[in-house]
Structures are given as structure tokens and as C-alpha cells.
Design a protein around this motif. Structure first.
Motif, PDB file in Angstrom:
ATOM      1  N   ALA A 209      -8.596   1.627 -11.898  1.00 27.61           N
ATOM      2  CA  ALA A 209      -7.368   0.848 -11.751  1.00 27.61           C
ATOM      3  C   ALA A 209      -6.472   0.959 -12.980  1.00 27.61           C
ATOM      4  CB  ALA A 209      -7.712  -0.621 -11.503  1.00 27.61           C
ATOM      5  N   ASN A 210      -5.173   0.952 -12.724  1.00 26.28           N
ATOM      6  CA  ASN A 210      -4.175   0.828 -13.778  1.00 26.28           C
ATOM      7  C   ASN A 210      -3.640  -0.595 -13.723  1.00 26.28           C
ATOM      8  OD1 ASN A 210      -4.393   3.511 -14.537  1.00 26.28           O
ATOM      9  ND2 ASN A 210      -2.686   4.159 -13.255  1.00 26.28           N
ATOM     10  N   VAL A 211      -3.498  -1.236 -14.878  1.00 30.40           N
ATOM     11  CA  VAL A 211      -2.968  -2.592 -14.950  1.00 30.40           C
ATOM     12  C   VAL A 211      -1.862  -2.594 -15.992  1.00 30.40           C
ATOM     13  CG1 VAL A 211      -3.496  -5.025 -15.340  1.00 30.40           C
ATOM     14  CG2 VAL A 211      -5.269  -3.514 -14.432  1.00 30.40           C
ATOM     15  N   THR A 212      -0.700  -3.148 -15.654  1.00 30.73           N
ATOM     16  CA  THR A 212       0.389  -3.248 -16.618  1.00 30.73           C
ATOM     17  C   THR A 212       0.947  -4.665 -16.601  1.00 30.73           C
ATOM     18  OG1 THR A 212       2.022  -2.503 -14.985  1.00 30.73           O
ATOM     19  CG2 THR A 212       1.076  -0.816 -16.414  1.00 30.73           C
ATOM     20  N   TYR A 213       1.511  -5.058 -17.750  1.00 32.04           N
ATOM     21  CA  TYR A 213       2.164  -6.355 -17.863  1.00 32.04           C
ATOM     22  C   TYR A 213       3.456  -6.162 -18.634  1.00 32.04           C
ATOM     23  CZ  TYR A 213       3.120 -11.216 -19.036  1.00 32.04           C
ATOM     24  OH  TYR A 213       3.714 -12.447 -19.163  1.00 32.04           O
ATOM     25  N   GLY A 214       4.547  -6.557 -18.038  1.00 32.42           N
ATOM     26  CA  GLY A 214       5.853  -6.484 -18.678  1.00 32.42           C
ATOM     27  C   GLY A 214       6.839  -7.336 -17.905  1.00 32.42           C
ATOM     28  N   ASN A 215       7.812  -7.879 -18.602  1.00 35.29           N
ATOM     29  CA  ASN A 215       8.821  -8.747 -17.990  1.00 35.29           C
ATOM     30  C   ASN A 215       8.197  -9.896 -17.210  1.00 35.29           C
ATOM     31  OD1 ASN A 215      10.960  -7.210 -19.017  1.00 35.29           O
ATOM     32  ND2 ASN A 215      10.825  -5.796 -17.300  1.00 35.29           N
ATOM     33  N   GLY A 216       7.041 -10.374 -17.677  1.00 33.69           N
ATOM     34  CA  GLY A 216       6.395 -11.522 -17.058  1.00 33.69           C
ATOM     35  C   GLY A 216       5.659 -11.243 -15.768  1.00 33.69           C
ATOM     36  N   VAL A 217       5.489  -9.951 -15.411  1.00 32.50           N
ATOM     37  CA  VAL A 217       4.826  -9.596 -14.158  1.00 32.50           C
ATOM     38  C   VAL A 217       3.598  -8.738 -14.445  1.00 32.50           C
ATOM     39  CG1 VAL A 217       5.066  -8.409 -11.932  1.00 32.50           C
ATOM     40  CG2 VAL A 217       6.984  -9.713 -12.867  1.00 32.50           C
TER      41      VAL A 217
ATOM     42  N   THR B 291       0.960  -6.174 -12.896  1.00 32.17           N
ATOM     43  CA  THR B 291       0.869  -5.245 -11.775  1.00 32.17           C
ATOM     44  C   THR B 291      -0.457  -4.514 -11.843  1.00 32.17           C
ATOM     45  OG1 THR B 291       3.268  -4.942 -11.809  1.00 32.17           O
ATOM     46  CG2 THR B 291       1.989  -3.313 -10.596  1.00 32.17           C
ATOM     47  N   VAL B 292      -1.186  -4.525 -10.733  1.00 28.17           N
ATOM     48  CA  VAL B 292      -2.484  -3.867 -10.642  1.00 28.17           C
ATOM     49  C   VAL B 292      -2.379  -2.781  -9.585  1.00 28.17           C
ATOM     50  CG1 VAL B 292      -4.952  -4.194 -10.228  1.00 28.17           C
ATOM     51  CG2 VAL B 292      -3.590  -6.069 -11.203  1.00 28.17           C
ATOM     52  N   ALA B 293      -2.664  -1.523  -9.985  1.00 28.33           N
ATOM     53  CA  ALA B 293      -2.659  -0.385  -9.059  1.00 28.33           C
ATOM     54  C   ALA B 293      -4.100   0.051  -8.860  1.00 28.33           C
ATOM     55  CB  ALA B 293      -1.825   0.755  -9.633  1.00 28.33           C
ATOM     56  N   LEU B 294      -4.610  -0.127  -7.650  1.00 29.41           N
ATOM     57  CA  LEU B 294      -6.013   0.134  -7.325  1.00 29.41           C
ATOM     58  C   LEU B 294      -6.121   1.349  -6.416  1.00 29.41           C
ATOM     59  CD1 LEU B 294      -6.601  -3.584  -6.538  1.00 29.41           C
ATOM     60  CD2 LEU B 294      -7.814  -2.379  -8.364  1.00 29.41           C
ATOM     61  N   PRO B 295      -6.738   2.440  -6.880  1.00 29.73           N
ATOM     62  CA  PRO B 295      -6.903   3.599  -6.008  1.00 29.73           C
ATOM     63  C   PRO B 295      -7.764   3.251  -4.788  1.00 29.73           C
ATOM     64  CG  PRO B 295      -7.340   4.195  -8.285  1.00 29.73           C
ATOM     65  CD  PRO B 295      -7.240   2.700  -8.231  1.00 29.73           C
ATOM     66  N   ILE B 296      -7.301   3.660  -3.617  1.00 28.97           N
ATOM     67  CA  ILE B 296      -8.049   3.446  -2.381  1.00 28.97           C
ATOM     68  C   ILE B 296      -9.304   4.306  -2.435  1.00 28.97           C
ATOM     69  CG2 ILE B 296      -7.991   3.760   0.128  1.00 28.97           C
ATOM     70  CD1 ILE B 296      -4.944   3.148  -0.084  1.00 28.97           C
ATOM     71  N   SER B 297     -10.409   3.748  -1.956  1.00 28.23           N
ATOM     72  CA  SER B 297     -11.708   4.410  -2.056  1.00 28.23           C
ATOM     73  C   SER B 297     -12.492   4.211  -0.759  1.00 28.23           C
ATOM     74  CB  SER B 297     -12.466   3.810  -3.244  1.00 28.23           C
ATOM     75  OG  SER B 297     -13.713   4.401  -3.411  1.00 28.23           O
ATOM     76  N   THR B 298     -13.594   4.914  -0.639  1.00 29.91           N
ATOM     77  CA  THR B 298     -14.453   4.718   0.528  1.00 29.91           C
ATOM     78  C   THR B 298     -15.373   3.521   0.338  1.00 29.91           C
ATOM     79  OG1 THR B 298     -16.065   6.267  -0.378  1.00 29.91           O
ATOM     80  CG2 THR B 298     -14.434   7.146   1.166  1.00 29.91           C
ATOM     81  N   GLN B 299     -15.602   3.138  -0.924  1.00 32.26           N
ATOM     82  CA  GLN B 299     -16.454   1.994  -1.249  1.00 32.26           C
ATOM     83  C   GLN B 299     -15.891   1.323  -2.486  1.00 32.26           C
ATOM     84  OE1 GLN B 299     -20.555   3.071  -1.701  1.00 32.26           O
ATOM     85  NE2 GLN B 299     -21.137   1.065  -2.456  1.00 32.26           N
ATOM     86  N   THR B 300     -15.890  -0.003  -2.496  1.00 27.61           N
ATOM     87  CA  THR B 300     -15.367  -0.736  -3.647  1.00 27.61           C
ATOM     88  C   THR B 300     -16.262  -0.541  -4.859  1.00 27.61           C
ATOM     89  OG1 THR B 300     -14.235  -2.368  -2.298  1.00 27.61           O
ATOM     90  CG2 THR B 300     -14.817  -3.036  -4.534  1.00 27.61           C
TER      91      THR B 300
ATOM     92  N   ARG C 240       0.837  -1.191   0.000  1.00 28.59           N
ATOM     93  CA  ARG C 240       0.000   0.000   0.000  1.00 28.59           C
ATOM     94  C   ARG C 240       0.875   1.245   0.000  1.00 28.59           C
ATOM     95  NH1 ARG C 240      -4.670   1.487   4.420  1.00 28.59           N
ATOM     96  NH2 ARG C 240      -5.044   3.584   3.633  1.00 28.59           N
ATOM     97  N   THR C 241       0.461   2.207  -0.813  1.00 28.79           N
ATOM     98  CA  THR C 241       1.052   3.544  -0.760  1.00 28.79           C
ATOM     99  C   THR C 241      -0.014   4.438  -0.140  1.00 28.79           C
ATOM    100  OG1 THR C 241       0.237   4.241  -2.934  1.00 28.79           O
ATOM    101  CG2 THR C 241       2.358   3.067  -2.881  1.00 28.79           C
ATOM    102  N   GLY C 242       0.221   5.734  -0.099  1.00 28.29           N
ATOM    103  CA  GLY C 242      -0.759   6.641   0.482  1.00 28.29           C
ATOM    104  C   GLY C 242      -2.095   6.640  -0.240  1.00 28.29           C
ATOM    105  N   GLU C 243      -2.091   6.431  -1.552  1.00 28.82           N
ATOM    106  CA  GLU C 243      -3.319   6.527  -2.342  1.00 28.82           C
ATOM    107  C   GLU C 243      -3.736   5.235  -3.035  1.00 28.82           C
ATOM    108  OE1 GLU C 243      -2.353   9.615  -5.117  1.00 28.82           O
ATOM    109  OE2 GLU C 243      -2.836  11.197  -3.700  1.00 28.82           O
ATOM    110  N   ARG C 244      -2.865   4.217  -3.033  1.00 24.95           N
ATOM    111  CA  ARG C 244      -3.149   3.018  -3.823  1.00 24.95           C
ATOM    112  C   ARG C 244      -2.825   1.732  -3.085  1.00 24.95           C
ATOM    113  NH1 ARG C 244      -1.267   6.627  -7.201  1.00 24.95           N
ATOM    114  NH2 ARG C 244      -2.437   7.081  -9.074  1.00 24.95           N
ATOM    115  N   LEU C 245      -3.533   0.691  -3.482  1.00 25.74           N
ATOM    116  CA  LEU C 245      -3.205  -0.675  -3.108  1.00 25.74           C
ATOM    117  C   LEU C 245      -2.595  -1.296  -4.359  1.00 25.74           C
ATOM    118  CD1 LEU C 245      -3.618  -2.639  -0.693  1.00 25.74           C
ATOM    119  CD2 LEU C 245      -5.612  -3.484  -1.929  1.00 25.74           C
ATOM    120  N   MET C 246      -1.415  -1.876  -4.240  1.00 28.16           N
ATOM    121  CA  MET C 246      -0.705  -2.440  -5.383  1.00 28.16           C
ATOM    122  C   MET C 246      -0.610  -3.953  -5.223  1.00 28.16           C
ATOM    123  SD  MET C 246       0.305   0.378  -7.009  1.00 28.16           S
ATOM    124  CE  MET C 246       1.635  -0.149  -8.048  1.00 28.16           C
TER     125      MET C 246
END
Length: 135
Positions: free
Chosen positions: A86-94, A96-105, A16-22
């Protein structure tokens, strides 16, 4: 020996960062169109990578210890997130999903746009969770 079809459990890193769950998951050997990322209304993240084509009969398979898919993993998220942004990336076989933290899913089904044969992305926001760009 014939190539075996095995659904593989995916190890993940969740942080987790301040604004996202990774979430980062190694899913080697796939192409962008092989992925589906789903965020459900009950705070579950589903990562799925479809099986790529089997080896053609031109090879004699001597040892089969891994395959490029099928991958599947479901995990409960610890906090509500915005799947639509959400931002989703794929590179080098990995994957990665970056999900902004929210008050409701906010649920979403996400696919990747091909950037190259083994690289893809889905850009849901430009780094500012409240100002979501829909893809």
C-alpha cells in the motif's frame, strides 16, 4: 472553557481503479507521526489519527466545535488487497490510502514518513502491484 477531547467519526470516499482500491479521508490538523493505518486479515481497514496536544493555557477557549484528532474509522473492504504494498499519503489535511487489488488480503500496519510538518508518505509500491517495494 476547556478544550474537549472527542473521538471523531471520519467520512471517507472509497473508489476503485483497474489495479487499486483507494480510500480518502479528511483528518485535518495532524502530523505524519500521528497516523496508523492497519489492514487486517479479515479485510478491514482501520484509520487512526492520534490526538495532538491540547491548547495551552495561554488561550481563553471561547468556542470549541472541532479538534485535531482523535480520529478513528474502521471499514470493511469489498475486495482483497495487499496491505504490504500500500501507498499512504497525507497532505492538505487528507489521508489517502492506495491498496493494490490482490487475490488474497495481506495484512499490514502502516506508518508515515515525514516529508514536511503536515505532509507524509509511505511508499509500498512504485505503481506496479506485483513488484512491491517494502518500506
Amino acid at each position: 472553557m476547556q478544550e474537549q477531547v472527542k473521538q471523531q467519526h471520519i467520512p471517507v470516499k472509497v473508489y476503485r481503479t483497474g489495479e487499486r482500491l483507494m480510500v480518502a479521508a479528511p483528518m485535518a490538523g495532524l502530523e505524519p507521526e500521528n497516523f496508523l493505518v492497519e489492514l487486517t486479515g479479515d479485510d478491514r481497514l482501520i484509520l487512526h489519527g492520534n490526538l495532538r496536544a491540547m491548547l495551552k493555557e495561554i488561550f481563553d477557549l471561547l468556542l470549541d466545535e472541532w479538534s485535531a484528532g482523535a480520529y478513528h474509522r474502521e471499514l470493511a473492504l469489498p475486495i482483497p488487497v495487499d496491505g504490504e504494498c500500500a501507498n499512504v499519503t497525507y497532505g492538505n489535511g487528507v489521508l489517502t490510502v492506495a491498496l493494490p487489488i490482490s487475490t488474497q488480503t495481506r495484512p499490514a500496519r502502516l506508518t508515515l514518513k515525514r516529508l514536511a510538518a503536515t505532509h507524509g508518505e509511505r511508499r509500498g509500491n512504485a505503481g506496479h502491484p506485483p513488484a512491491c517495494l517494502h518500506s
